[in-house]
Structure formats: C-alpha cells, structure tokens
Design an enzyme around this catalytic site. Sequence first.
Site, PDB file in Angstrom:
ATOM      1  NE  ARG A   1       0.174  16.539 -13.938  1.00 54.22           N
ATOM      2  CZ  ARG A   1       0.831  15.807 -13.046  1.00 54.22           C
ATOM      3  NH1 ARG A   1       0.469  15.832 -11.781  1.00 54.22           N
ATOM      4  NH2 ARG A   1       1.831  15.033 -13.407  1.00 54.22           N
TER       5      ARG A   1
ATOM      6  CE  LYS B   1       5.265  16.956 -15.105  1.00 59.48           C
ATOM      7  NZ  LYS B   1       5.445  15.721 -15.859  1.00 59.48           N
TER       8      LYS B   1
ATOM      9  CD  GLU C   1       7.194  16.273 -23.288  1.00 56.87           C
ATOM     10  OE1 GLU C   1       6.570  17.243 -22.822  1.00 56.87           O
ATOM     11  OE2 GLU C   1       6.611  15.245 -23.720  1.00 56.87           O
TER      12      GLU C   1
ATOM     13  CG  HIS D   1      -0.622  10.610 -26.314  1.00 61.48           C
ATOM     14  ND1 HIS D   1      -1.218  11.205 -25.221  1.00 61.48           N
ATOM     15  CD2 HIS D   1       0.636  10.275 -25.924  1.00 61.48           C
ATOM     16  CE1 HIS D   1      -0.354  11.229 -24.217  1.00 61.48           C
ATOM     17  NE2 HIS D   1       0.771  10.673 -24.617  1.00 61.48           N
TER      18      HIS D   1
ATOM     19  CG  HIS E   1       6.709  10.920 -25.670  1.00 62.89           C
ATOM     20  ND1 HIS E   1       5.349  10.712 -25.841  1.00 62.89           N
ATOM     21  CD2 HIS E   1       6.827  11.975 -24.811  1.00 62.89           C
ATOM     22  CE1 HIS E   1       4.678  11.595 -25.101  1.00 62.89           C
ATOM     23  NE2 HIS E   1       5.550  12.365 -24.471  1.00 62.89           N
TER      24      HIS E   1
ATOM     25  CG  HIS F   1       1.656  15.361 -24.833  1.00 63.21           C
ATOM     26  ND1 HIS F   1       2.371  16.542 -24.883  1.00 63.21           N
ATOM     27  CD2 HIS F   1       2.489  14.448 -24.252  1.00 63.21           C
ATOM     28  CE1 HIS F   1       3.571  16.352 -24.341  1.00 63.21           C
ATOM     29  NE2 HIS F   1       3.673  15.102 -23.947  1.00 63.21           N
TER      30      HIS F   1
ATOM     31  NE  ARG G   1      -4.106  -1.959   1.952  1.00 60.42           N
ATOM     32  CZ  ARG G   1      -4.091  -2.929   2.878  1.00 60.42           C
ATOM     33  NH1 ARG G   1      -3.264  -2.843   3.891  1.00 60.42           N
ATOM     34  NH2 ARG G   1      -4.912  -3.945   2.773  1.00 60.42           N
TER      35      ARG G   1
END
Lengths: 360, 360
Positions: free
Chosen positions: A241, A227, A185, A252, A265, A248, A121
Amino acid sequence: MDILTVNLGNRSYDIVIGSGILSGIGEKMRQMRFSPKVCVISNPAVFSLYGDTVMSSLEEAYLECFHVLIPDGEEYKNFQQSYHVVTELLGNKLDRQSCLVALGGGVIGDLTGFVASVYMRGIHFVQLPTTLLAQVDSSVGGKTGVNHHLGKNMIGSFYQPRLVWIDTDTLRTLAQRQFLSGMAEVIKYGVIWDGSFFDYLMRKNQKIIGLDRDALRTIIKRSCQIKAAVVSQDEREEGMRAILNYGHTIGHAIETETNYTRFLHGEAVAIGMHLEARLSRILKIADDGTVSRIREMLDVYSLPSALPKDIQCNALFKHMSLDKKTLEGQMKFIIPEQIGKVRIQTGVHPDDIKEALNPA
Amino acid sequence: MDILTVNLGNRSYDIVIGSGILSGIGEKMRQMRFSPKVCVISNPAVFSLYGDTVMSSLEEAYLECFHVLIPDGEEYKNFQQSYHVVTELLGNKLDRQSCLVALGGGVIGDLTGFVASVYMRGIHFVQLPTTLLAQVDSSVGGKTGVNHHLGKNMIGSFYQPRLVWIDTDTLRTLAQRQFLSGMAEVIKYGVIWDGSFFDYLMRKNQKIIGLDRDALRTIIKRSCQIKAAVVSQDEREEGMRAILNYGHTIGHAIETETNYTRFLHGEAVAIGMHLEARLSRILKIADDGTVSRIREMLDVYSLPSALPKDIQCNALFKHMSLDKKTLEGQMKFIIPEQIGKVRIQTGVHPDDIKEALNPA
C-alpha cells in the site's frame, strides 16, 4: 452508473460513480437496512450547495435525519471537533446500527470516518465525496483520522465505509485550483500502476480540464479501481500500500514546512512526484524521459513541479525524518522505474536526497 | 504458567497466567519483536507497587522505555486524558511498531487500549492487569473505550491486545472489597456457561477468599477460557457475546443512578445478577432453586444481592431504556435458565421488570 467493489471480506463495499446520482442516496441507504436515524456531517459551504438534495433524499427514505456542520478547513479536523460530533450523536440518540454520512471533501470524510470508528465502538458510515481529491483518494480505502497539534492524522483508524457514492456533477462547483490539485493524485495512479492511463490523461487533458462527463467518469473510475486493488491487497499499509505514497514523502515535508497554507495537498504532491522521479534518475533507476514525461504532465494540468527557491532543503530533510512513516526505521521513497511501475526504496543516501531536492 | 489462546485469526493472542511472572514481561516482549520503544501506562498507586519491577524487566530487554501516569479513578478515563497520552507518545517519538503496556485495572486497560487503537491508526498493546476484575474480564476480549460526559464507554473500539500477562500475585495488594467485586464476574461465568465451575466456587470459597495460589490460578484460568470462547465466536458483539452482559443490564442502571460512587462495578453486577435471575423466575424460566443458589453464592462472597430501598425502580427503568445496548431497539436481558445456561430475552413486559426490581 459504474459500480466497483473493494474486496475486504466482510468489510467489502461498493464504490458507485455516476453523474447526477446524489438524489439517489436515500433509496440506496434504505436498501442497506441501517437503523432509521442518519446523521449527515458536512461543512457550511458544501451543505449550502448539496444539503437540501441529500437531506430530502434521505427523508424520503428514512424516518429521521439530522446534520452536524464542521467549520471549513483542515484546522477543524481535530480531536475537539470529533468530541463535539459525538456529543451531537449522543444527544440525538444514534444507536449502534445507525449510519453517518460524510458529505464533503477529505476533511469531512476523515473526521466522519474517525467518529464512526469510535462512536459506541463503531457504527456504519457512508462517503459522499464532493471534491476530486476525496473522490479518487481519501474516501476510498478506510484511512480515517484527525490531527493532533503535534502532527497531522496522528489520531485515527483503519475503518472502512459501507458505501462510497460519487456524484461527478459535484465537481462543477469545485474551484479549479482544487480540481487540479485532485488531478495530482489521478496522475499518481498512472505513474505507479498504469502507463496507458497516464497516456490517456495526457491525450484527453482538455476534455478533463473542461469537466467532460465521460472523461470525469473514466478517470475517477480508473483511479478508484487502482486504489481498490492496492487496498484489497494491503488494508493496513503493512507492505505494498506504501506505493500510494508516491510523491508524498517529499510532498508532506513541503506541506509541513509551509504550514499547510501555501500549497494545496495535490500541489505539494505534484512537486513531490517530480522530485522523487528526479531521485530515481539520480539513483540510475528511471531514465531522463520518464522524469520529463512526469514534469510535462504536471505542466499540462497547471501543477507545480519545482521547489520554490525559498524553501530550504535541510528543513525538508528534517521533516521527512520525523514523518510517521519514517519513524519506523528509515526514510522510505516510492520511486518510479518507468511510467506505470514504481518500487519502494529504502537506504537512500542523504546526499542523493539533497541533490534531488536542490533545483538543478 | 498457564497459556490460553484467544482465537481471532490474525488478531489472535495469548493470555498467560502465573504467580510471580511480572518480572518476565520484558523477556516475553523482546521475543515479540516490537520496535524498541515501549510506553507503560499506569496510575500512581499501581505504579508505586509494580512500576519498578516492570520497568526494570523491560529495560533489561529494551533500549528505551518510559511511563505515563493517569490519575486514579474512572473520571479520568476520558477523551482529554487520551489526548494527553497521545501527546506524550508523540513527544517521545513512538512509532507504528511500538507497543504500549497497560499496568493497572480496567480504567488503565480500557484507556490504553483506546489510545493504542487510534495512535497513528493503531499500534500494539499489552495488558498487565492488576485487579481481579481486569484479569477475568476487561483485559480480555478487545473492548476499549473512554467515557463521554453523556455516557460511559461511548467512545471506543474493538481492538485486541497482543498479549495479556496476568500475575496473580498482584491480587495480594488489592483491597478485599475490590477483590470481591471481581468475584462477581467470576461467578457470572459459572452461571452463564459452566455449572460445575459454579459448584467449585461454592466449594472452594474459603481458599479463594484466602487468596490460595492454586485456587486463584484455577478461577482466573477458567474465567478467561470462557470469555475467550465467547469472544472468539463473536468479537464485535453482534450476537452471543451479549451473554457476557448477564447482570449488567440492571447493574449498569444501578451504577448510573448512584453516580458510580456507591457501588463498585462488581457489586452492582451482583445485584443485577440476582434481580435478573428473579426476572427469569417471574417469566417462569428459572426455578426457585436457581435463584436462591445465585443469592447464596453472592452472600458467601459478601456481595450485595438486594436493591437498596432508596433506589427507585422507575429511575432504573429509565436508565435501562437509555443504555447503548438498549437503543438498538428493545431492552435485552440475559436471564439464567439454570446454573450454567442463559438465554437472551427481549420483549419482556415492563410490569415483569418492575416486579423483579421491587424488593419482594
């Protein structure tokens, strides 16, 4: 060393950036007082370069440390590998105060973060990103995840590291194509947040591509600052955000359509940034100058900006409508208003999207 | 209906307790404004009893709802089944604002909560617990998890439901042995927190065992109140939440040693509670009266309190030292000082533990 803090209440953590700091990780972690068992998760290529440095540094500060290697490649960022890592952790009796160390790029960081978030956890983890993409993007912000055969990053969590430790010298062993992919990026942060940073990237392009130490530190620091600022305001991507996804939505779709094999990417994101800027112009939000400045920047960093002719715009459109961010209702685009400022745009007419996708 | 709130800031949620309220779940969830796709996760036995009621209620309020069944039994609370559920969710295009509904006991609740915590980095989920154990314990508090072949609940998260909706009438179809097993956790709340509640359980034992509506509502409400109070103060079990583990240190060892087949969870916890009370007496903390009152209570509810002679105390001792709560350092026992008050005890001498385990 530069130290930035990601402010998230009791989940706050530091990002430390410096040249040649990898061997200092053991002492830093000793000060953080986790329990004495540490597991380093890496891949064979990265571990052969930096494993000794990291393990020695940890061993000098810790009683016990061991490592688990994941084969290279996005296809190993899956549920089965995360189960394998858990098996290793249990076999080595890692407890709930233990810490995992992710040594590698985005695949290693995302997988390690995911395992850390679910092992007993939740245990601690530290990011040691070794690619530019991981240093400026995936290691910061707490998105963890593994892929499902029906979709990328479909299984994961928002789970923050306890520390991000960035040694810019690791970029010296990174393939140039990988480095430039990471630059996509970096350029993104200029477009969405800081016009003068965008100017810096243009002005200093030769130093940056030449891996000048000061220039690298500057661009990584500024990227992480931006960021961190965004993530601090919206940890779980419920609102602003989303601006980090500039480039993207289309990016994507390109990756999906080309099976993640043709473009890195950042390369797909580069094309996405250019086409989403073009969409902004079609919607009469950005002007021609904004679009061409973005395109010129991509050219300077040898990044693609045009969609190859063999990629069907209808196929991309279909992927976009199946994206996990789209499913919530409608397609969402982050489009530049000018360099340094973007908006979140929904309700875009399909014809406008198709016009942006089709080579003019 | 009784409504309790678990106070956890922006993760707060209500526990609603009532008789015959199952058919109201659709309207309640409609008011909560999740996206219109809902997946009910259950097992064949429970779903055959209550599936129609729940699905009809949801369908009257929602556009789309479907279900996924997990085979009955703890052995299916695993990583593979959670992957299977994710596959179904993706195939049915559940989005990030969707909600899962756990209809069943602890296995279904823990697995559903785990999937909710990792599907697309976290979606909503609602608990509809149908066993006493789930109603008073596992559905409240946000512990989710699945088993690893090397240990129970080794993969999981702290992830809160958006609502716990308890229909006490579902206990009418529960096997009596299961009901009584759940009573062990109810008795636990009396011992750790509330002596007058303990007295109530003794006084009203016939009504409770006879499933009297008011008595059931009283014991479930009080149990949930106590659990909510503890969890609100220590969501991630970093301190006082450990008191909820009274009876569990030894109980888990018994379950492990008997392969989870001989005793139900509550039965093992019942033996654990008695033996941990005996340990308290050996340590000269509790008096004889406290130990015998606990033992009498277990007798009244037909729960075991003695360790069967064929179970070796050394084997239990070994399991305890491998427990995930033990690994952090030393063995930790929750021991009663008197009825209604416990303490967290470390540093117990092995001889004292063995004396408590060995039938006197």
